[in-house]
Design an enzyme around this catalytic site. Structure first.
Site, PDB file in Angstrom:
ATOM      1  N   LYS A   1       0.842  -1.208   0.000  1.00  0.00           N
ATOM      2  CA  LYS A   1       0.000   0.000   0.000  1.00  0.00           C
ATOM      3  C   LYS A   1       0.868   1.245   0.000  1.00  0.00           C
ATOM      4  O   LYS A   1       2.029   1.251   0.415  1.00  0.00           O
ATOM      5  CB  LYS A   1      -0.946   0.013   1.203  1.00  0.00           C
ATOM      6  CG  LYS A   1      -0.272   0.038   2.591  1.00  0.00           C
ATOM      7  CD  LYS A   1       0.122   1.418   3.056  1.00  0.00           C
ATOM      8  CE  LYS A   1       0.853   1.374   4.396  1.00  0.00           C
ATOM      9  NZ  LYS A   1       1.533   2.642   4.729  1.00  0.00           N
TER      10      LYS A   1
ATOM     11  N   ALA B   1       0.319  -6.954   5.446  1.00  0.00           N
ATOM     12  CA  ALA B   1      -0.232  -7.680   4.308  1.00  0.00           C
ATOM     13  C   ALA B   1      -0.110  -9.183   4.518  1.00  0.00           C
ATOM     14  O   ALA B   1      -1.046  -9.948   4.245  1.00  0.00           O
ATOM     15  CB  ALA B   1       0.484  -7.260   3.028  1.00  0.00           C
TER      16      ALA B   1
ATOM     17  N   ASP C   1      -2.764  -1.477  10.206  1.00  0.00           N
ATOM     18  CA  ASP C   1      -2.838  -1.576   8.753  1.00  0.00           C
ATOM     19  C   ASP C   1      -3.475  -2.867   8.263  1.00  0.00           C
ATOM     20  O   ASP C   1      -3.809  -2.978   7.076  1.00  0.00           O
ATOM     21  CB  ASP C   1      -1.436  -1.465   8.139  1.00  0.00           C
ATOM     22  CG  ASP C   1      -0.869  -0.053   8.200  1.00  0.00           C
ATOM     23  OD1 ASP C   1      -1.664   0.901   8.291  1.00  0.00           O
ATOM     24  OD2 ASP C   1       0.368   0.090   8.172  1.00  0.00           O
TER      25      ASP C   1
ATOM     26  N   MET D   1       5.291   0.159   3.391  1.00  0.00           N
ATOM     27  CA  MET D   1       4.242  -0.329   2.496  1.00  0.00           C
ATOM     28  C   MET D   1       3.405  -1.437   3.142  1.00  0.00           C
ATOM     29  O   MET D   1       2.657  -2.134   2.466  1.00  0.00           O
ATOM     30  CB  MET D   1       4.845  -0.818   1.184  1.00  0.00           C
ATOM     31  CG  MET D   1       5.548   0.288   0.397  1.00  0.00           C
ATOM     32  SD  MET D   1       5.994  -0.219  -1.272  1.00  0.00           S
ATOM     33  CE  MET D   1       4.369  -0.315  -2.052  1.00  0.00           C
ATOM     34  N   ALA D   2       3.539  -1.599   4.455  1.00  0.00           N
ATOM     35  CA  ALA D   2       2.720  -2.526   5.242  1.00  0.00           C
ATOM     36  C   ALA D   2       2.880  -3.974   4.792  1.00  0.00           C
ATOM     37  O   ALA D   2       1.904  -4.734   4.764  1.00  0.00           O
ATOM     38  CB  ALA D   2       1.249  -2.108   5.212  1.00  0.00           C
ATOM     39  N   GLY D   3       4.103  -4.375   4.482  1.00  0.00           N
ATOM     40  CA  GLY D   3       4.331  -5.751   4.060  1.00  0.00           C
ATOM     41  C   GLY D   3       4.010  -6.770   5.138  1.00  0.00           C
ATOM     42  O   GLY D   3       3.398  -7.809   4.860  1.00  0.00           O
ATOM     43  N   GLY D   4       4.404  -6.503   6.371  1.00  0.00           N
ATOM     44  CA  GLY D   4       4.086  -7.422   7.457  1.00  0.00           C
ATOM     45  C   GLY D   4       2.596  -7.505   7.701  1.00  0.00           C
ATOM     46  O   GLY D   4       2.051  -8.597   7.937  1.00  0.00           O
TER      47      GLY D   4
ATOM     48  N   GLY E   1       9.483  -1.028   4.950  1.00  0.00           N
ATOM     49  CA  GLY E   1       9.619  -0.041   3.895  1.00  0.00           C
ATOM     50  C   GLY E   1       8.491   0.961   3.813  1.00  0.00           C
ATOM     51  O   GLY E   1       8.426   1.741   2.874  1.00  0.00           O
TER      52      GLY E   1
ATOM     53  N   PRO F   1       8.632  -4.573   0.181  1.00  0.00           N
ATOM     54  CA  PRO F   1       9.830  -4.329   0.998  1.00  0.00           C
ATOM     55  C   PRO F   1       9.564  -4.485   2.486  1.00  0.00           C
ATOM     56  O   PRO F   1       8.469  -4.202   2.972  1.00  0.00           O
ATOM     57  CB  PRO F   1      10.213  -2.882   0.643  1.00  0.00           C
ATOM     58  CG  PRO F   1       8.975  -2.276   0.076  1.00  0.00           C
ATOM     59  CD  PRO F   1       8.247  -3.383  -0.611  1.00  0.00           C
ATOM     60  N   VAL F   2      10.575  -4.958   3.178  1.00  0.00           N
ATOM     61  CA  VAL F   2      10.503  -5.152   4.621  1.00  0.00           C
ATOM     62  C   VAL F   2      10.813  -3.835   5.319  1.00  0.00           C
ATOM     63  O   VAL F   2      11.803  -3.166   4.991  1.00  0.00           O
ATOM     64  CB  VAL F   2      11.502  -6.245   5.066  1.00  0.00           C
ATOM     65  CG1 VAL F   2      11.467  -6.418   6.586  1.00  0.00           C
ATOM     66  CG2 VAL F   2      11.188  -7.565   4.365  1.00  0.00           C
TER      67      VAL F   2
END
Length: 310
Positions: A19, A117, A149, A112-115, A110, A107-108
């Site tokens: 995101k 997600a 998130d 962009m809320a990877g975790g 980063g 990205p970790v």
């Protein structure tokens, strides 16, 4: 319901998106330790995949592969593991277990809320694997316990987030937007960025206005209007911790981006391009400068967590 550990049992796979915060307004920290937010999320086409299959009850082993996999914990602190355990505790303590495999592209640390997600992906995948009678709203309520998130990462698209960012209302967004992402070689801790925000903003407001300019631009479908009103209150804090972000953002603007913004708490920088051809040109120019670890072209909005195969 599927039989636990049946040798013919298939993996359940879910695709989850990264995101960008098109607007991120931040208020004064509350006694709870949280900051009130007024934000507009947009999901973009940078995807992780979360796959699950049956494991012995109470066991949740996880394997992480892909970009920056070595930076992701594989113990009980992994947010996807926490999500699977939370769902199991809610719907069948001592009955459920799952083996998880996470394939990383987002990205970790980063911005962009990877975790988050991956946690959203684990909630959806395990609910399908265990054949649970759970609604999307119930999954989002569980997700809010894991992180602010996570509910949006389940929902996707474009949405207004208030409260901690977990109180969501869909936002009308016409058309598709072309983004170029500059991924940093270094991570940024979200708590560290918020802490720096508090230092820089001792008089931060208690009440936040709605980001109406951003929402109006989305309704019009005008990329130029959107680029002109992108805003992130955390950007100065992120830039003070990573001064090189200032140069990256300036270069992107000079190279033709309609707008440039730090994504969330950073350090990923997002550049809005007028069209696909311009996005290709901008990505080439950013790559040639060597100012970031990698460059990605994405579009938005895209759906949130979605089942891709069983």
């Amino acid at each position: 319901m599927a039989t636990p550990l049946a040798p013919e049992a298939d993996w359940v796979r879910v695709r989850v998106s990264g995101k960008i915060n098109l607007a991120l307004r931040v208020g004064a920290v509350r006694p709870s330790g949280y900051h009130p937010l007024s934000t507009v999320f947009q999901s973009v086409s940078l995807f992780d995949e979360v796959a699950v299959r049956w494991a012995e009850p109470g066991r949740f082993p996880v394997t992480v592969v892909g970009d920056q996999a070595g930076l992701v914990p594989t113990d009980g602190s992994n947010l996807a593991v926490k999500a699977a355990k939370l769902l199991a505790d809610e719907y069948g303590p001592h009955r459920f277990g799952a083996e998880l495999v996470i394939r990383k592209t987002i990205p970790v640390a980063g911005g962009m809320a990877g975790g988050s997600a991956d946690a959203a992906g684990a909630l959806l995948a395990c609910s399908v694997l265990w054949d649970l009678d759970v609604s999307p709203d119930e999954l989002r309520e569980l997700g809010a316990r894991l992180g602010a998130d996570v509910p949006f990462q389940l929902m996707g698209g474009t949405a207004l987030g208030t409260g901690r960012g977990d109180e969501l209302v869909p936002v009308l967004s016409r058309g598709s937007y072309h983004w170029v992402l500059a991924l940093s070689a270094d991570e940024l801790s979200t708590p560290a960025v918020f802490g720096r925000f508090d230092e820089l903003n001792p008089d931060a407001p208690d009440e936040l206005a709605m980001p109406n300019e951003v929402m109006n631009a989305l309704v019009s479908g005008d990329a130029g209007a959107l680029g002109a009103v992108l805003v992130n209150d955390l950007a100065p804090a992120a830039q003070s911790l990573r001064p090189e972000l200032v140069r990256v953002l300036e270069f992107g603007r000079e190279a033709g981006a309609l707008g440039a913004i730090v994504s969330g708490a950073g350090p990923t920088c997002a550049f809005l391009a007028p069209n696909e051809a311009a996005a290709v040109d901008l990505s080439v120019r950013l790559s040639s400068e060597g100012m970031c670890r990698a460059v990605r072209r994405v579009t938005g909005p895209v759906p949130g967590a979605r089942l891709i195969t069983t």
